[in-house]
Every structure is written in structure tokens, then in C-alpha cells.
Design a protein around this motif. Structure first.
Motif, PDB file in Angstrom:
ATOM      1  N   UNK A 131       2.939   3.347   4.381  1.00  0.00           N
ATOM      2  CA  UNK A 131       3.527   2.021   4.149  1.00  0.00           C
ATOM      3  C   UNK A 131       4.949   2.124   3.600  1.00  0.00           C
ATOM      4  N   UNK A 132       5.198   3.172   2.847  1.00  0.00           N
ATOM      5  CA  UNK A 132       6.571   3.391   2.382  1.00  0.00           C
ATOM      6  C   UNK A 132       7.502   3.691   3.559  1.00  0.00           C
ATOM      7  N   UNK A 133       6.991   4.461   4.518  1.00  0.00           N
ATOM      8  CA  UNK A 133       7.790   4.846   5.685  1.00  0.00           C
ATOM      9  C   UNK A 133       7.678   3.845   6.838  1.00  0.00           C
ATOM     10  N   UNK A 134       6.787   2.842   6.663  1.00  0.00           N
ATOM     11  CA  UNK A 134       6.577   1.813   7.690  1.00  0.00           C
ATOM     12  C   UNK A 134       6.082   2.419   9.011  1.00  0.00           C
ATOM     13  N   UNK A 135       5.072   3.287   8.880  1.00  0.00           N
ATOM     14  CA  UNK A 135       4.394   3.821  10.058  1.00  0.00           C
ATOM     15  C   UNK A 135       2.914   3.445   9.978  1.00  0.00           C
ATOM     16  N   UNK A 136       2.200   3.657  11.068  1.00  0.00           N
ATOM     17  CA  UNK A 136       0.803   3.242  11.129  1.00  0.00           C
ATOM     18  C   UNK A 136      -0.131   4.346  10.654  1.00  0.00           C
ATOM     19  N   UNK A 137      -1.408   3.955  10.444  1.00  0.00           N
ATOM     20  CA  UNK A 137      -2.459   4.851   9.967  1.00  0.00           C
ATOM     21  C   UNK A 137      -3.597   4.907  10.970  1.00  0.00           C
ATOM     22  N   UNK A 138      -4.208   6.091  11.083  1.00  0.00           N
ATOM     23  CA  UNK A 138      -5.278   6.271  12.063  1.00  0.00           C
ATOM     24  C   UNK A 138      -6.266   7.317  11.563  1.00  0.00           C
ATOM     25  N   UNK A 139      -7.540   7.131  11.866  1.00  0.00           N
ATOM     26  CA  UNK A 139      -8.553   8.156  11.622  1.00  0.00           C
ATOM     27  C   UNK A 139      -9.809   7.801  12.403  1.00  0.00           C
ATOM     28  N   UNK A 140     -10.823   8.681  12.343  1.00  0.00           N
ATOM     29  CA  UNK A 140     -12.134   8.398  12.915  1.00  0.00           C
ATOM     30  C   UNK A 140     -12.967   7.621  11.892  1.00  0.00           C
ATOM     31  N   UNK A 141     -13.819   6.742  12.375  1.00  0.00           N
ATOM     32  CA  UNK A 141     -14.667   5.984  11.459  1.00  0.00           C
ATOM     33  C   UNK A 141     -15.943   5.527  12.175  1.00  0.00           C
TER      34      UNK A 141
END
Length: 445
Positions: free
Chosen positions: A221-231
Motif C-alpha cells: 500500500x505504501x508503494x501502491x501495488x497490488x497483493x496476491x496469494x493462494x487462499x
């Protein structure tokens, strides 16, 4: 670069806000952008692509992959295993990979996607043996001309600490965060029309610590990029979450700050109604991987319920070691068929499945500049031959997922020809295949 006219397109599935289906129109492309759609557009000083007899769609979008896994398709020890056993079989092979392996495997996976009409690819690379870096797959995508969303994955909990991966391929969390910063600063381009946007992607809740999950979210969020993982991939995943964290995966994700329109999860096969409502409320995305879910016996994801609730959903072929294919058009058809198996023949139409494979995936990845044939959107355009054997006898060319080819005729990305008359134009594919097969032989010993 001259403007391009896609001339006399017999059928156009726009996936625009009005879901228009057009016939016998021209499309003008200027500087990588769709500039005009209409009849009899002037062709002076333009490059012309004849599209009579072709169905034009947006380029398809792959929201989840592990490109390095194309080097380990159909490994005997993992062919009939569930997820955790399959991982334990393959980790010892993957820890032998080199940077050259990562580059070549990425080329193979990206080529297979491009030939199935895919223009935008998200890849989850989470192990870095023998000097491998995310840079390797980024170079492969750049060389091929594919629009790319690489994720800097990570694993920090090895087998000695109760995790699944060997200790030899996990990383120190300080290094993970520092390299994440390096990759974002070096490669991430947030501008409209970007060919490379980086995301952060810890492997899974059972491969990293809660601290790393939290810190990755703060950094992203500081770098304004997205997040991803398995769930919530399978029942083992649910049981692990309940045992280790005392809650279901959706609650775990929310507690760690992992919900929002800047987050998307792979699989989500075992979400319950409360978790679906949470994802809908927060606009948290899902990468649906139907073929992998079938291959590993994980179950049928509740995509109908997700879509009805308003969860953003795209498609992913997943890693080629758990699919063992990388054809995104095949994935779209499988998604449609599985929802019909689960909910009935009217549960998902061919048109809805194609929307998920195009605009749906672009929305999941935060790419509102892609996924549509509309003025002002990027010129990522797939063209399918309606005169093909697979469409002979079809009454409805727009229902291509019921009757249609799974290999694209032409593919433009940012207006550049990547596939022309079924041939990949940007790499020497036979040479790359030979290199890949030679390496498989060496791994087999």
C-alpha cells in the motif's frame, strides 16, 4: 508506427459497458490504443489486417500462473496427489532450477498463453533457487511482448518450522521485503498502458509468517501495488487455517489487512457464504482456476455465488505442474462447464464465461484500460477464425466457448502483432521447446 485498421471484422464481442455484439465493422488502432470503431474507416497510410470471417474479442486475461512450473508437467510422483502431497513431490525438483530454467520455462508458458489468445498475464513466482530472480520471468515477458503482472512471491517457513517447503528454498523475511522494494522500484510501471506492473505475493498462509503477511500489505500500500496469494484452495487448507490460526481463511485475510480492491486470491474454492459476502463488500478479487482445481481434486469453486454477490472474478490457468496445460481458452470453457455441473445448465452462459476471461480478469488485476474492445482502451485484441473446423455448423459465433477454436488466429498486444495466422512472431518457439526438453532430460538424469 502507422495506424492499424482491423478491416471488415465479421463479429466483434466488445465486452464494453453495453455488452455490444457488432458485425462487419472496422477498428482503428493508433499508438497502441483503440481509436475508432465504425464502418468503412479510411485505410490511407494505415496497416490493414483483414478480419472477414473472424470473431474479434478482447485479449484474454490470465490472473494466476506459476510460469516456472512448465518445466515440471506430468511429473509421475505428483500426478495423482492432493495439493500438499503434490507440493512435497515437486519442491525437491524446483530447488534445482537455475535462472536460465526460469527464463525458458516462462517463455514456454507465455507462448502457450499467447497462442490461446491471452494478452495480459499475472504470474506468481515464489521460489528463487540458485540465483533466480523475478527479473528472469520479467525478461521473458518483455522479449515476447506480453503485457505482464509479475508478483514477487515468497516463502519463509520451511519444513523445520512446520512449513511444507524444504528449508533450502525459503528466504529470510528481511531479504524478501528488501528485494520486493528493489523489484517494485526497478520494474513497476503504474501508468496507463503499462506493460509491467509488479505485485507482492507471499506464497500462502502456510508458507510465511503472519508478520510477513502484514508487512507485505503495508509495503504494497505504501508503494501502491497490488497483493496476491493462494487462499481456501481445498479442505486441507481450511483445516490448516482452523488449527493454526483459529479461524477460517477469509477471517484470517481480513485480520491481516488482506481485503480490498487491491487484493486478489487464487482459487477460493472452499469459501463459505460469509467469506463471499466479505469479498463482495470489499471488492476483493478471485482468480478462478478450474482445471487445476479438477486436477488436484480441490472441488468446484462457488463462482456462481461469487458473481451474483458482486465478487470480481477472473480466470487463471495456474501452474503447468497442476493443470498441466496453459490454454486460457480451455480454462474459460472448463469454468462454464463446471458451474453447469454444480448448478445446472443455465448456471453460466458462454458469453458470461468469455466476459470473465476478458474484462473480468482485467478488473481483478486493476486494469481498467484493458479487457474491452472500446475506444480509448488498449489495443489487446484476439481474432478467432469462424471458418475453422471447430466452428463448422455453429449457429452463433459469439458462443465460441461452446463451439470454437482454442488456438487464436491473430493476437495484437498494444497494437503489435504477437500471433499472426496462428504463428507466434516474437520468439523462435521450436528452439525454446528444444531447450526446455533438453533440460527435462537432464533433470530426469
Amino acid at each position: 508506427m502507422p495506424d492499424i485498421i482491423v478491416k471488415n471484422a465479421s463479429f466483434v464481442a466488445t465486452m464494453d459497458d453495453e455488452s455490444r455484439e457488432l458485425r462487419d465493422v472496422d477498428i482503428r488502432i493508433s499508438e497502441g490504443v483503440i481509436a475508432e470503431i465504425g464502418d468503412n474507416l479510411p485505410v490511407e497510410n494505415c496497416e490493414v489486417i483483414q478480419a472477414q470471417g473472424l470473431l474479434v474479442t478482447p485479449g484474454l486475461v490470465n490472473t494466476h500462473h506459476h510460469l516456472y512450473q512448465t518445466l515440471t508437467r506430468a511429473v509421475p510422483g505428483g500426478q495423482d496427489s492432493l495439493l500438499f502431497g503434490w507440493l512435497k513431490t515437486l519442491y525437491p525438483i524446483w530447488e534445482q532450477f537455475t535462472p536460465e530454467d526460469m527464463y525458458t520455462a516462462a517463455q514456454i508458458g507465455l507462448a502457450e498463453l499467447a497462442l490461446s489468445g491471452c494478452s495480459l498475464v499475472a504470474d506468481h513466482m515464489y521460489l528463487f533457487p540458485n540465483g533466480s530472480r523475478l527479473d528472469d520471468s520479467i525478461a521473458a515477458a518483455s522479449d515476447m511482448g506480453i503485457r505482464f503482472q509479475p508478483t514477487r512471491g515468497s516463502m519463509s517457513i520451511g519444513v523445520s518450522k512446520g512449513g511444507l517447503p524444504p528449508d533450502s528454498i525459503v528466504e529470510q523475511e528481511e531479504h524478501i521485503l528488501n528485494d520486493s522494494i528493489r523489484v517494485i522500484d526497478q520494474f513497476h510501471d503504474a501508468s496507463e498502458g503499462s506493460m509491467c506492473r509488479v505485485s507482492l505475493a507471499p506464497r500462502s498462509p502456510f508458507s510465511v509468517s503472519q508478520d510477513l503477511m502484514r508487512e507485505s500489505a503495508v509495503l504494497a500500500r505504501d508503494k501502491k501495488v497490488m497483493l496476491h496469494t493462494h487462499l481456501a484452495e481445498n479442505q486441507e487448507d481450511i483445516a490448516y487455517s482452523l488449527e493454526k490460526f483459529g479461524c477460517r481463511p477469509g477471517q484470517y485475510a481480513e485480520d491481516l489487512g488482506w481485503t480490498g480492491d487491491d487484493v486478489w486470491f487464487a482459487h477460493a474454492v472452499q469459501l463459505n457464504g460469509q467469506e463471499i459476502d466479505l469479498f463482495a463488500k470489499t471488492r476483493t478479487g478471485v482468480a478462478h482456476c478450474p482445471c487445476s482445481n479438477c486436477r488436484l481434486g480441490s472441488g468446484i469453486a462457488p463462482i456462481r455465488e461469487m458473481r451474483d454477490a458482486g465478487v470480481p472474478v477472473g480466470l487463471g490457468v495456474d501452474g503447468s505442474a497442476s493443470n498441466d496445460s496453459g490454454n486460457i481458452m480451455s480454462e474459460a470453457r472448463q469454468a462454464m462447464l463446471l458451474q453447469r455441473v454444480a448448478k445446472g445448465a443455465d448456471a453460466m452462459s458462454a458469453r458470461e464465461a468469455l466476459y470473465i476471461a476478458t474484462r473480468g480478469g482485467a478488473e481483478v488485476l486493476g486494469r481498467d484500460d484493458c479487457g474491452q474492445i472500446a475506444v480509448g482502451k488498449r489495443a489487446d485484441i484476439a481474432m478467432w477464425d469462424t471458418r475453422s473446423l471447430e466452428m463448422a455448423g455453429s449457429w452463433d459465433p459469439f458462443a465460441i466457448l461452446l463451439a470454437g477454436p482454442q488456438k487464436v488466429h491473430n493476437l495484437l498486444i498494444e497494437g503489435r502483432p504477437i500471433v499472426k495466422e496462428g504463428i507466434l512472431t516474437t520468439i523462435d518457439l521450436p528452439l525454446v521447446i528444444e531447450r526446455q526438453n533438453t533440460r527435462v532430460g537432464a533433470l530426469l538424469g
